[in-house]
Design a protein around this motif. Structure first.
Motif, mmCIF file in Angstrom:
data_model
loop_
_atom_site.group_PDB
_atom_site.id
_atom_site.type_symbol
_atom_site.label_atom_id
_atom_site.label_comp_id
_atom_site.label_asym_id
_atom_site.label_seq_id
_atom_site.Cartn_x
_atom_site.Cartn_y
_atom_site.Cartn_z
ATOM 1 N N ILE A 100 15.489 -14.714 3.081
ATOM 2 C CA ILE A 100 15.316 -16.157 2.947
ATOM 3 C C ILE A 100 13.958 -16.403 2.294
ATOM 4 N N LEU A 101 13.974 -16.813 1.034
ATOM 5 C CA LEU A 101 12.733 -17.065 0.305
ATOM 6 C C LEU A 101 12.164 -18.439 0.641
ATOM 7 N N SER A 102 13.021 -19.439 0.738
ATOM 8 C CA SER A 102 12.580 -20.778 1.126
ATOM 9 C C SER A 102 13.768 -21.550 1.674
ATOM 10 N N LEU A 103 13.485 -22.505 2.557
ATOM 11 C CA LEU A 103 14.516 -23.352 3.130
ATOM 12 C C LEU A 103 14.696 -24.607 2.296
ATOM 13 N N ALA A 104 15.847 -25.187 2.384
ATOM 14 C CA ALA A 104 16.078 -26.492 1.769
ATOM 15 C C ALA A 104 15.430 -27.544 2.663
ATOM 16 N N ARG A 105 14.691 -28.461 2.042
ATOM 17 C CA ARG A 105 14.012 -29.502 2.796
ATOM 18 C C ARG A 105 14.301 -30.857 2.166
ATOM 19 N N ALA A 106 14.327 -31.860 3.027
ATOM 20 C CA ALA A 106 14.588 -33.220 2.551
ATOM 21 C C ALA A 106 13.273 -33.898 2.189
ATOM 22 N N HIS A 107 13.263 -34.597 1.090
ATOM 23 C CA HIS A 107 12.077 -35.339 0.663
ATOM 24 C C HIS A 107 11.756 -36.431 1.685
ATOM 25 N N SER A 108 10.482 -36.571 2.026
ATOM 26 C CA SER A 108 10.059 -37.558 3.010
ATOM 27 C C SER A 108 8.785 -38.229 2.523
ATOM 28 N N ILE A 223 17.624 -17.957 -1.541
ATOM 29 C CA ILE A 223 17.862 -16.733 -0.778
ATOM 30 C C ILE A 223 18.246 -15.609 -1.742
ATOM 31 N N LYS A 224 18.124 -14.399 -1.250
ATOM 32 C CA LYS A 224 18.622 -13.230 -1.982
ATOM 33 C C LYS A 224 19.668 -12.530 -1.115
ATOM 34 N N ILE A 225 20.802 -12.239 -1.729
ATOM 35 C CA ILE A 225 21.843 -11.445 -1.073
ATOM 36 C C ILE A 225 22.007 -10.175 -1.890
ATOM 37 N N ASN A 226 21.684 -9.051 -1.268
ATOM 38 C CA ASN A 226 21.681 -7.775 -1.990
ATOM 39 C C ASN A 226 20.888 -7.888 -3.291
ATOM 40 N N ASN A 227 19.745 -8.584 -3.166
ATOM 41 C CA ASN A 227 18.775 -8.744 -4.255
ATOM 42 C C ASN A 227 19.228 -9.714 -5.354
ATOM 43 N N ASN A 235 20.778 -25.898 3.757
ATOM 44 C CA ASN A 235 20.546 -24.676 4.544
ATOM 45 C C ASN A 235 21.825 -24.128 5.151
ATOM 46 N N ARG A 236 22.927 -24.828 4.927
ATOM 47 C CA ARG A 236 24.242 -24.314 5.336
ATOM 48 C C ARG A 236 24.960 -23.882 4.067
ATOM 49 N N ILE A 237 25.039 -22.599 3.864
ATOM 50 C CA ILE A 237 25.590 -22.057 2.618
ATOM 51 C C ILE A 237 26.950 -21.427 2.916
ATOM 52 N N ASP A 238 28.005 -22.008 2.359
ATOM 53 C CA ASP A 238 29.358 -21.531 2.653
ATOM 54 C C ASP A 238 30.097 -20.999 1.425
ATOM 55 N N ASP A 239 29.390 -20.879 0.306
ATOM 56 C CA ASP A 239 30.069 -20.443 -0.915
ATOM 57 C C ASP A 239 29.394 -19.247 -1.584
ATOM 58 N N GLY A 254 11.177 -10.401 4.937
ATOM 59 C CA GLY A 254 11.830 -9.396 4.107
ATOM 60 C C GLY A 254 13.330 -9.486 4.321
ATOM 61 N N PRO A 255 14.107 -8.550 3.780
ATOM 62 C CA PRO A 255 15.556 -8.581 3.944
ATOM 63 C C PRO A 255 15.968 -8.419 5.405
ATOM 64 N N VAL A 256 17.029 -9.152 5.802
ATOM 65 C CA VAL A 256 17.620 -9.077 7.140
ATOM 66 C C VAL A 256 19.094 -8.697 6.968
ATOM 67 N N SER A 257 19.563 -7.775 7.768
ATOM 68 C CA SER A 257 20.939 -7.293 7.614
ATOM 69 C C SER A 257 21.954 -8.344 8.061
ATOM 70 N N LEU A 258 23.084 -8.347 7.394
ATOM 71 C CA LEU A 258 24.240 -9.168 7.767
ATOM 72 C C LEU A 258 25.452 -8.254 7.763
ATOM 73 N N VAL A 259 26.108 -8.128 8.908
ATOM 74 C CA VAL A 259 27.277 -7.258 9.037
ATOM 75 C C VAL A 259 28.511 -8.135 9.258
#
Length: 635
Positions: A100-108, A223-227, A235-239, A254-259
């Motif tokens: 996760i490089l950065s989160l999505a944030r709402a402008h305020s 985000i990076k998935i397998n680089n 922040n809810r990514i379904d695609d 750093g990278p976190v595993s997803l199984v």
């Protein structure tokens, strides 16, 4: 019943008590009938409980036949504080590295404090500001009047439809936050009012140029998935991964595993529930239908041979071999076995080895599904396919059993078609022809010899794509038929179909061949384009899985109205009604009998009373005569 009674004063006999005792003797046949009714009601209650147990067992077995149960997946994050994940059945098993490089944030954005706006040191969000004008936010206008406070302005913003922001009061300031996350910013038109509220502030003191007073910058999630870097506005990514939903919580170091893997726990729970219900059902039926030599007690339904046969059949189902099971042939292969003799468990009890079942699900889940009855076998592949005719070699009849259900390869060897126009008696009215066009499947065994198949389902795929939708090009009216050895028999008729895929289920039939006979298409017959178009035909053999066999076994017992249990209940109800009529008739006869007895005893009392009176008169006469004789003697 008569209301008069006799007291026994004349006879000295307690006739009321005597009559009651006599009537109790007379009522013994009624008592026996009432006892029989009580027995029947008890049997009905027990039959009802048997039906409830069997119905619950049917439901647990039906759960095991749901294909979706075996298709469940699960996703596990290596660090749930960074992200969590869920997986649908369509998710492909695999291991991924997610960063996760950065989160999505709402402008305020925020304004000045109420005290600064109003010039009153004690001002708060309820203080009137004396400002007026229009705030234009994301193209929507919000009117502000001189009698408004910050709280009023906040409320009015939130009441504006489709404005795309939410307003709040924080530390006596107006804070406006975009409702959706992502790089898009809140659009506020700069004017005197927006500057007075502090929503726009000078870029540099005295510069005369203004910017939005931003509290939080708008940003997309990265985000990076397998680089491979991916950017999304939420922040809810379904695609990003098929069937997997990622919920981002914080940036990672750093990278976190997803199984992602198959979730077999729901299958194990369903099997566990089935085993539990089977044991409860088996032991209950055994208790109410057997004789306990130790206690000398017989079950309420002792002697019901149908239940004895049912128990035997239940044992055969859970211990029998499933021919279509593949690498697993019995429930014992999955860890579902009957308790050993003198194991301490009641006779007939099923035991579940969860680890053995879990291993089987990992090694060959398809075989587990076939064994339990969740997956049928398509017997169409390998069938000899013929048709009344075909348009040309690009639409071969044999292609309807090749397993390819994609309409994108239509016209290049995938799917059969044949013109229908000449088969209509009246093209203008689409009247059905006597014959129609057809495609036929003859089932073949090893060596190509004819073989009978026990089938209970046919799936038909007609042409259906974005370019050629089924509602405009698919088959509309057709029959599904089977060969009974002498002639074609119609299994079902379909009229007015507009769907691309139709699943047809029916009572099992044993046959060497089926055919689809098409009468009309959804295209226009008058244009000369009407044609039967079939992409694929699947013919499903009736499953011999354990859960399917169990359902077939229990159905004759539990069918409403015609099942064995309902028949027993209806028979008991009829006998109870007949006994009621007999009891009512006997009660009426007893009433008459009691009245007759009371009349007889009353007559007896009267006779005894008369005799007593006569005896007293005679005694009086004899006494008078004796007195007269004594007087004469003294003279």
């Amino acid at each position: 019943m008569s209301t008069f009674s006799v007291s026994g004063l004349a006879s000295g006999v307690d006739t009321n008590n005597l009559i009651e005792q006599l009537m109790q003797l007379e009522r013994q046949p009624i008592v026996r009938l009432q006892q029989r009714q009580a027995q029947l009601r008890t049997r009905m209650d027990v039959w009802r409980d048997v039906n409830r147990h069997l119905f619950n067992l049917q439901n647990r077995a039906a759960d095991l036949r749901l294909q979706g149960l075996y298709r469940q997946s699960k996703a596990e994050s290596g660090d749930s504080s960074v992200f969590t994940a869920t997986a649908a059945a369509s998710a492909a098993p695999g291991t991924y590295q997610v960063e996760i490089l950065s989160l999505a944030r709402a402008h305020s954005i925020a304004g000045f404090q109420a005290a600064e706006i109003s010039g009153q040191p004690e001002a708060d969000s309820r203080t009137l500001l004396g400002l007026s004008g229009l705030l234009e936010i994301n193209g929507r206008e919000v009117e502000v009047t001189a009698t408004d406070s910050l709280a009023d302005i906040c409320k009015r913003i939130n009441e504006t439809d489709e404005i795309g922001v939410r307003a709040s009061i924080v530390d006596q300031r107006l804070v406006i936050t975009r409702q959706e996350t992502g790089a898009a910013e809140i659009a506020v038109v700069e004017n005197e009012l927006s500057r007075a509220l502090g929503l726009h502030v000078e870029t540099e003191p005295g510069s005369g140029t203004h910017r939005l007073n931003t509290l939080q910058e708008a940003s997309d999630a990265r985000i990076k998935i397998n680089n491979l870097e991916i950017t999304r506005s939420t922040n809810r990514i379904d695609d990003a991964l098929e069937g997997v939903v990622l919920n981002l919580l914080r940036e990672s170091d750093g990278p976190v595993s997803l199984v992602v893997e198959r979730d077999h726990e729901q299958v194990i729970k369903a099997v566990e529930d089935f085993v539990e219900q089977y044991n409860a059902t088996y032991q209950y039926i055994k208790s109410v239908s057997s004789y306990d030599s130790t206690t000398g007690q017989a079950g309420v339904l002792y002697g019901e041979s149908a239940l004895t046969r049912l128990l035997m059949s239940l044992r055969q189902v859970v211990t029998g071999t499933v021919i279509s099971g593949g690498s697993y042939r019995t429930l014992a292969d999955l860890g579902i076995a009957t308790a050993a003799y003198k194991s301490g468990h009641a006779e007939g009890t099923l035991l579940l080895d969860k680890e053995k079942l879990r291993t089987a699900l990992v090694e060959d889940p398809e075989a587990v599904m076939r064994l339990l009855g969740a997956q049928k076998i398509n017997v169409a592949p390998g069938a000899a396919v013929t048709a009344s005719s075909q348009l040309d070699e690009n639409y071969p009849a044999g292609s309807i059993v090749d397993g390819d259900i994609l309409s994108t390869r239509w016209g290049v060897g995938n799917g059969w078609t044949n013109a229908l126009t000449d088969c209509f008696d009246d093209p203008e009215t689409d009247a059905f022809a006597d014959t129609g066009v057809w495609v036929r499947l003859d089932f073949r065994g090893e060596g190509g010899s004819p073989v009978k198949q026990l089938i209970d389902q046919v799936n038909i795929y007609t042409l259906d794509s974005s370019l050629y939708p089924a509602a405009e090009y698919g088959i509309r009216d057709y029959d599904v038929q089977y060969w009974d050895g002498e002639q074609w028999q119609t299994l079902l008729q379909v009229r007015g179909n507009t769907q691309g895929v139709r699943t047809h289920r029916f009572d099992p039939v044993s046959t060497e061949a089926i055919r689809i006979k098409v009468y009309a298409s959804n295209d226009t017959a008058a244009s000369g384009e009407a044609a039967a178009r079939i992409l694929e035909v699947e013919v499903m053999a009736k499953s011999d899985g354990a859960a399917t066999r169990l359902a077939d076994l229990l159905r004759p017992y539990t069918l409403t109205g015609t099942g064995l249990i309902d028949a027993r209940r209806q028979g008991a109800e009829r006998e109870i009604r007949d006994l009621n009529r007999r009891i009512e008739n006997m009660e009426r006869r007893l009433e008459l009998r009691e009245e007759a007895l009371r009349r007889q005893f009353l007559a007896m009392e009267k006779a005894v009373g008369q005799m007593t009176s006569q005896g007293h008169w005679l005694e009086l006469q004899l006494s008078s005569l004796s007195s007269l004789n004594i007087a004469n003697y003294r003279k």
